[in-house]
Motif scaffolding. Structure first.
Motif, PDB file in Angstrom:
ATOM      1  N   GLY A  25       0.799  -1.218   0.000  1.00 35.81           N
ATOM      2  CA  GLY A  25       0.000   0.000   0.000  1.00 35.81           C
ATOM      3  C   GLY A  25       0.830   1.265   0.000  1.00 35.81           C
ATOM      4  O   GLY A  25       1.798   1.394  -0.751  1.00 35.81           O
ATOM      5  N   GLY A  26       0.480   2.171   0.913  1.00 38.48           N
ATOM      6  CA  GLY A  26       1.068   3.508   0.924  1.00 38.48           C
ATOM      7  C   GLY A  26       2.509   3.568   1.378  1.00 38.48           C
ATOM      8  O   GLY A  26       3.228   4.531   1.075  1.00 38.48           O
ATOM      9  N   GLY A  27       2.948   2.589   2.140  1.00 40.31           N
ATOM     10  CA  GLY A  27       4.365   2.493   2.482  1.00 40.31           C
ATOM     11  C   GLY A  27       4.872   3.543   3.456  1.00 40.31           C
ATOM     12  O   GLY A  27       6.026   3.972   3.345  1.00 40.31           O
ATOM     13  N   SER A  28       4.053   3.926   4.453  1.00 38.66           N
ATOM     14  CA  SER A  28       4.583   4.898   5.428  1.00 38.66           C
ATOM     15  C   SER A  28       5.717   4.271   6.243  1.00 38.66           C
ATOM     16  O   SER A  28       6.666   4.963   6.630  1.00 38.66           O
ATOM     17  N   GLY A  29       5.639   2.971   6.481  1.00 41.38           N
ATOM     18  CA  GLY A  29       6.731   2.283   7.200  1.00 41.38           C
ATOM     19  C   GLY A  29       8.005   2.265   6.372  1.00 41.38           C
ATOM     20  O   GLY A  29       9.108   2.470   6.888  1.00 41.38           O
ATOM     21  N   SER A 105       6.637  -4.976   5.093  1.00 39.47           N
ATOM     22  CA  SER A 105       6.194  -3.720   5.698  1.00 39.47           C
ATOM     23  C   SER A 105       4.837  -3.362   5.089  1.00 39.47           C
ATOM     24  O   SER A 105       4.750  -2.626   4.117  1.00 39.47           O
ATOM     25  N   GLY A 106       3.789  -3.977   5.649  1.00 38.77           N
ATOM     26  CA  GLY A 106       2.468  -3.785   5.064  1.00 38.77           C
ATOM     27  C   GLY A 106       2.293  -4.584   3.790  1.00 38.77           C
ATOM     28  O   GLY A 106       1.573  -4.161   2.883  1.00 38.77           O
ATOM     29  N   ILE A 126       6.320  -6.820  10.456  1.00 42.34           N
ATOM     30  CA  ILE A 126       5.769  -6.026  11.558  1.00 42.34           C
ATOM     31  C   ILE A 126       4.262  -6.172  11.507  1.00 42.34           C
ATOM     32  O   ILE A 126       3.649  -6.120  10.431  1.00 42.34           O
ATOM     33  N   HIS A 127       3.692  -6.402  12.682  1.00 41.46           N
ATOM     34  CA  HIS A 127       2.245  -6.621  12.765  1.00 41.46           C
ATOM     35  C   HIS A 127       1.674  -5.627  13.782  1.00 41.46           C
ATOM     36  O   HIS A 127       2.242  -5.443  14.853  1.00 41.46           O
ATOM     37  N   PRO A 128       0.507  -5.017  13.462  1.00 39.31           N
ATOM     38  CA  PRO A 128      -0.010  -3.956  14.331  1.00 39.31           C
ATOM     39  C   PRO A 128      -0.857  -4.454  15.499  1.00 39.31           C
ATOM     40  O   PRO A 128      -1.994  -4.035  15.676  1.00 39.31           O
ATOM     41  N   LYS A 189       1.026   3.083  14.065  1.00 34.77           N
ATOM     42  CA  LYS A 189       2.029   3.230  13.003  1.00 34.77           C
ATOM     43  C   LYS A 189       3.201   4.085  13.470  1.00 34.77           C
ATOM     44  O   LYS A 189       4.350   3.809  13.138  1.00 34.77           O
ATOM     45  N   GLU A 192       5.392   1.868  15.189  1.00 30.80           N
ATOM     46  CA  GLU A 192       6.022   0.933  14.226  1.00 30.80           C
ATOM     47  C   GLU A 192       7.237   1.582  13.577  1.00 30.80           C
ATOM     48  O   GLU A 192       8.262   0.934  13.368  1.00 30.80           O
TER      49      GLU A 192
HETATM   50  C1  GRF Z   1       1.194  -1.268   9.057  1.00 33.79           C
HETATM   51  O1  GRF Z   1       0.363  -0.952  10.148  1.00 33.79           O
HETATM   52  C2  GRF Z   1       1.701  -2.691   9.181  1.00 33.79           C
HETATM   53  O2  GRF Z   1       1.919  -3.081  10.483  1.00 33.79           O
HETATM   54  C3  GRF Z   1       0.537  -3.460   8.602  1.00 33.79           C
HETATM   55  O3  GRF Z   1       0.140  -2.694   7.496  1.00 33.79           O
HETATM   56  C4  GRF Z   1       0.404  -1.312   7.756  1.00 33.79           C
HETATM   57  C5  GRF Z   1       1.175  -0.775   6.591  1.00 33.79           C
HETATM   58  O4  GRF Z   1       1.171   0.591   6.521  1.00 33.79           O
HETATM   59  N1  GRF Z   1       0.897  -4.821   8.307  1.00 33.79           N
HETATM   60  P1  GRF Z   1       2.053   1.402   5.495  1.00 33.79           P
HETATM   61  O5  GRF Z   1       1.753   0.868   4.097  1.00 33.79           O
HETATM   62  O6  GRF Z   1       3.509   1.188   5.874  1.00 33.79           O
HETATM   63  O7  GRF Z   1       1.630   2.833   5.654  1.00 33.79           O
END
Ligand code: GRF
Length: 210
Positions: A25-29, A105-106, A126-128, A189, A192
Protein backbone atom coordinates in the motif's frame (compact mmCIF):
# COMPACT_ATOMS: atom_id res chain seq x y z
CA UNK A 1 17.28 -22.52 19.74
CA UNK A 2 15.27 -23.20 16.61
CA UNK A 3 17.72 -24.46 14.00
CA UNK A 4 15.13 -23.84 11.25
CA UNK A 5 16.02 -20.13 11.30
CA UNK A 6 19.21 -18.97 9.64
CA UNK A 7 19.86 -15.33 10.62
CA UNK A 8 21.67 -12.81 8.40
CA UNK A 9 25.42 -12.27 8.61
CA UNK A 10 26.69 -9.36 10.70
CA UNK A 11 26.46 -6.13 8.72
CA UNK A 12 28.51 -2.96 9.15
CA UNK A 13 28.14 0.57 7.81
CA UNK A 14 30.92 -0.26 5.32
CA UNK A 15 29.26 -3.49 4.24
CA UNK A 16 25.58 -3.19 5.14
CA UNK A 17 23.04 -5.99 4.91
CA UNK A 18 21.13 -5.65 1.65
CA UNK A 19 17.41 -5.30 2.37
CA UNK A 20 14.36 -5.73 0.19
CA UNK A 21 11.23 -4.06 1.55
CA UNK A 22 7.96 -5.66 0.42
CA UNK A 23 4.84 -3.49 0.49
CA UNK A 24 1.26 -3.49 -0.76
CA UNK A 25 0.00 0.00 0.00
CA UNK A 26 1.07 3.51 0.92
CA UNK A 27 4.37 2.49 2.48
CA UNK A 28 4.58 4.90 5.43
CA UNK A 29 6.73 2.28 7.20
CA UNK A 30 9.01 2.07 4.16
CA UNK A 31 9.32 5.88 4.11
CA UNK A 32 10.27 5.91 7.79
CA UNK A 33 12.91 3.22 7.22
CA UNK A 34 14.39 5.08 4.25
CA UNK A 35 14.60 8.28 6.33
CA UNK A 36 16.39 6.31 9.03
CA UNK A 37 18.80 4.89 6.46
CA UNK A 38 19.82 8.39 5.33
CA UNK A 39 22.51 7.97 7.97
CA UNK A 40 24.92 5.08 7.30
CA UNK A 41 23.58 1.97 9.05
CA UNK A 42 24.40 -1.72 9.13
CA UNK A 43 21.51 -2.25 6.65
CA UNK A 44 20.60 -0.58 3.39
CA UNK A 45 17.49 -0.96 1.20
CA UNK A 46 18.45 -2.10 -2.30
CA UNK A 47 15.01 -3.13 -3.57
CA UNK A 48 11.40 -2.11 -2.98
CA UNK A 49 8.88 -4.62 -4.28
CA UNK A 50 5.09 -4.39 -4.28
CA UNK A 51 2.53 -7.02 -5.22
CA UNK A 52 0.69 -4.35 -7.24
CA UNK A 53 2.08 -2.25 -10.08
CA UNK A 54 0.36 0.87 -8.71
CA UNK A 55 1.14 0.54 -4.98
CA UNK A 56 1.55 4.13 -3.76
CA UNK A 57 4.59 3.30 -1.65
CA UNK A 58 6.72 2.46 -4.68
CA UNK A 59 7.21 6.20 -5.11
CA UNK A 60 9.07 6.42 -1.79
CA UNK A 61 11.62 3.96 -3.14
CA UNK A 62 11.89 5.75 -6.48
CA UNK A 63 12.34 9.12 -4.76
CA UNK A 64 15.27 7.58 -2.87
CA UNK A 65 16.81 6.25 -6.10
CA UNK A 66 16.15 2.63 -5.17
CA UNK A 67 15.00 0.01 -7.70
CA UNK A 68 11.25 -0.16 -7.00
CA UNK A 69 9.09 -2.61 -8.88
CA UNK A 70 5.57 -3.98 -8.94
CA UNK A 71 5.30 -7.74 -9.29
CA UNK A 72 1.58 -8.47 -9.72
CA UNK A 73 0.05 -11.94 -9.52
CA UNK A 74 0.51 -13.79 -12.82
CA UNK A 75 -3.17 -14.06 -13.76
CA UNK A 76 -2.35 -16.29 -16.74
CA UNK A 77 -1.41 -19.05 -14.27
CA UNK A 78 -4.44 -20.99 -13.03
CA UNK A 79 -5.23 -21.31 -9.32
CA UNK A 80 -4.00 -23.00 -7.14
CA UNK A 81 -0.54 -22.67 -8.75
CA UNK A 82 -0.77 -18.88 -9.00
CA UNK A 83 0.48 -18.12 -5.47
CA UNK A 84 3.70 -20.07 -5.78
CA UNK A 85 4.17 -18.85 -9.36
CA UNK A 86 3.99 -15.30 -7.98
CA UNK A 87 6.43 -16.11 -5.20
CA UNK A 88 8.86 -17.57 -7.72
CA UNK A 89 8.81 -14.23 -9.56
CA UNK A 90 9.38 -12.36 -6.29
CA UNK A 91 12.15 -14.76 -5.28
CA UNK A 92 13.95 -14.25 -8.62
CA UNK A 93 13.89 -10.48 -8.12
CA UNK A 94 15.30 -10.87 -4.60
CA UNK A 95 18.08 -13.10 -5.86
CA UNK A 96 18.86 -10.84 -8.81
CA UNK A 97 19.32 -7.93 -6.38
CA UNK A 98 21.52 -10.00 -4.01
CA UNK A 99 19.07 -9.40 -1.19
CA UNK A 100 20.13 -10.71 2.22
CA UNK A 101 17.09 -9.85 4.36
CA UNK A 102 13.43 -9.51 3.36
CA UNK A 103 11.47 -6.90 5.32
CA UNK A 104 7.68 -7.17 5.11
CA UNK A 105 6.19 -3.72 5.70
CA UNK A 106 2.47 -3.78 5.06
CA UNK A 107 2.79 -6.65 2.55
CA UNK A 108 -0.73 -8.04 2.51
CA UNK A 109 -0.05 -11.54 1.21
CA UNK A 110 0.30 -14.71 3.25
CA UNK A 111 3.49 -16.41 2.15
CA UNK A 112 3.53 -20.09 1.34
CA UNK A 113 5.90 -22.60 2.99
CA UNK A 114 7.74 -22.70 -0.36
CA UNK A 115 8.84 -19.08 0.08
CA UNK A 116 9.27 -19.15 3.86
CA UNK A 117 11.64 -22.13 3.69
CA UNK A 118 13.95 -20.22 1.37
CA UNK A 119 14.15 -17.13 3.59
CA UNK A 120 13.56 -18.48 7.08
CA UNK A 121 15.53 -16.36 9.57
CA UNK A 122 16.02 -13.67 6.92
CA UNK A 123 12.33 -12.77 6.64
CA UNK A 124 10.82 -10.31 9.14
CA UNK A 125 7.39 -8.79 9.54
CA UNK A 126 5.77 -6.03 11.56
CA UNK A 127 2.25 -6.62 12.77
CA UNK A 128 -0.01 -3.96 14.33
CA UNK A 129 -0.93 -5.74 17.57
CA UNK A 130 0.73 -7.31 20.57
CA UNK A 131 1.02 -10.83 19.15
CA UNK A 132 -0.11 -13.48 19.84
CA UNK A 133 -3.23 -11.31 20.30
CA UNK A 134 -5.10 -10.28 17.16
CA UNK A 135 -3.21 -11.90 14.29
CA UNK A 136 -4.56 -11.51 10.75
CA UNK A 137 -5.62 -8.64 8.54
CA UNK A 138 -7.93 -6.76 10.96
CA UNK A 139 -5.82 -6.30 14.08
CA UNK A 140 -7.17 -2.86 15.03
CA UNK A 141 -10.80 -3.79 14.42
CA UNK A 142 -10.34 -6.94 16.50
CA UNK A 143 -8.57 -5.07 19.33
CA UNK A 144 -11.37 -2.48 19.51
CA UNK A 145 -14.05 -5.18 19.42
CA UNK A 146 -12.31 -7.00 22.28
CA UNK A 147 -12.29 -3.79 24.35
CA UNK A 148 -8.59 -3.96 25.33
CA UNK A 149 -6.96 -0.92 26.97
CA UNK A 150 -3.55 -1.56 25.46
CA UNK A 151 -2.48 -2.73 22.04
CA UNK A 152 0.74 -2.13 20.10
CA UNK A 153 2.99 -3.59 17.45
CA UNK A 154 5.23 -6.62 17.09
CA UNK A 155 8.28 -7.37 14.97
CA UNK A 156 8.76 -11.08 14.41
CA UNK A 157 10.59 -13.56 12.25
CA UNK A 158 8.22 -15.17 9.77
CA UNK A 159 7.54 -18.88 9.97
CA UNK A 160 5.04 -21.04 8.08
CA UNK A 161 2.08 -19.81 10.17
CA UNK A 162 0.15 -16.52 10.06
CA UNK A 163 1.78 -13.85 12.29
CA UNK A 164 3.22 -16.65 14.39
CA UNK A 165 7.05 -16.67 14.18
CA UNK A 166 9.50 -15.84 17.02
CA UNK A 167 8.85 -12.38 18.48
CA UNK A 168 11.85 -10.03 18.33
CA UNK A 169 10.33 -6.91 19.94
CA UNK A 170 7.07 -5.23 20.85
CA UNK A 171 5.89 -1.72 21.76
CA UNK A 172 2.70 -0.93 23.61
CA UNK A 173 0.15 1.70 22.63
CA UNK A 174 -2.75 2.85 24.81
CA UNK A 175 -6.25 2.40 23.39
CA UNK A 176 -8.31 5.55 24.08
CA UNK A 177 -12.05 5.44 24.73
CA UNK A 178 -12.77 7.56 21.65
CA UNK A 179 -10.49 5.59 19.30
CA UNK A 180 -11.81 4.34 15.99
CA UNK A 181 -9.82 2.04 13.70
CA UNK A 182 -8.22 4.89 11.83
CA UNK A 183 -7.09 6.84 14.90
CA UNK A 184 -5.68 3.72 16.51
CA UNK A 185 -3.90 2.66 13.33
CA UNK A 186 -2.22 6.07 13.02
CA UNK A 187 -0.94 5.99 16.62
CA UNK A 188 0.29 2.40 16.29
CA UNK A 189 2.03 3.23 13.00
CA UNK A 190 4.01 6.00 14.73
CA UNK A 191 5.36 3.36 17.11
CA UNK A 192 6.02 0.93 14.23
CA UNK A 193 8.16 3.57 12.55
CA UNK A 194 10.39 3.72 15.65
CA UNK A 195 10.41 0.01 16.45
CA UNK A 196 11.16 -1.52 13.04
CA UNK A 197 14.41 0.37 12.25
CA UNK A 198 15.63 -0.34 15.78
CA UNK A 199 14.99 -4.09 15.47
CA UNK A 200 16.62 -4.15 12.03
CA UNK A 201 19.71 -2.51 13.56
CA UNK A 202 19.90 -5.22 16.19
CA UNK A 203 19.18 -8.07 13.78
CA UNK A 204 21.70 -6.84 11.20
CA UNK A 205 24.45 -6.24 13.75
CA UNK A 206 24.26 -9.71 15.25
CA UNK A 207 22.62 -8.65 18.53
CA UNK A 208 19.64 -10.96 18.14
CA UNK A 209 20.27 -14.60 18.89
CA UNK A 210 17.64 -17.32 18.76
C1 GRF B 1 1.19 -1.27 9.06
O1 GRF B 1 0.36 -0.95 10.15
C2 GRF B 1 1.70 -2.69 9.18
O2 GRF B 1 1.92 -3.08 10.48
C3 GRF B 1 0.54 -3.46 8.60
O3 GRF B 1 0.14 -2.69 7.50
C4 GRF B 1 0.40 -1.31 7.76
C5 GRF B 1 1.18 -0.78 6.59
O4 GRF B 1 1.17 0.59 6.52
N1 GRF B 1 0.90 -4.82 8.31
P1 GRF B 1 2.05 1.40 5.49
O5 GRF B 1 1.75 0.87 4.10
O6 GRF B 1 3.51 1.19 5.87
O7 GRF B 1 1.63 2.83 5.65
Amino acid sequence: MDSGFSLPRVGTSDDPIRLAVLISGGGSGLAALLRYQHTARCHRTVLVLADKADAGGLQHGRDAGITSIGVPLPMQVEKPDRRVAHERLVHSELEAADVELVVLSGYMRILTPWFVRRWKGRLVNIHPSLLPDFPGAHAHRDALAAGVNVTGCTVHLVDEGVDSGPILAQMKVEVRPDDDEEALQERVKRMEHVLYPDVLDRLCSGLILL
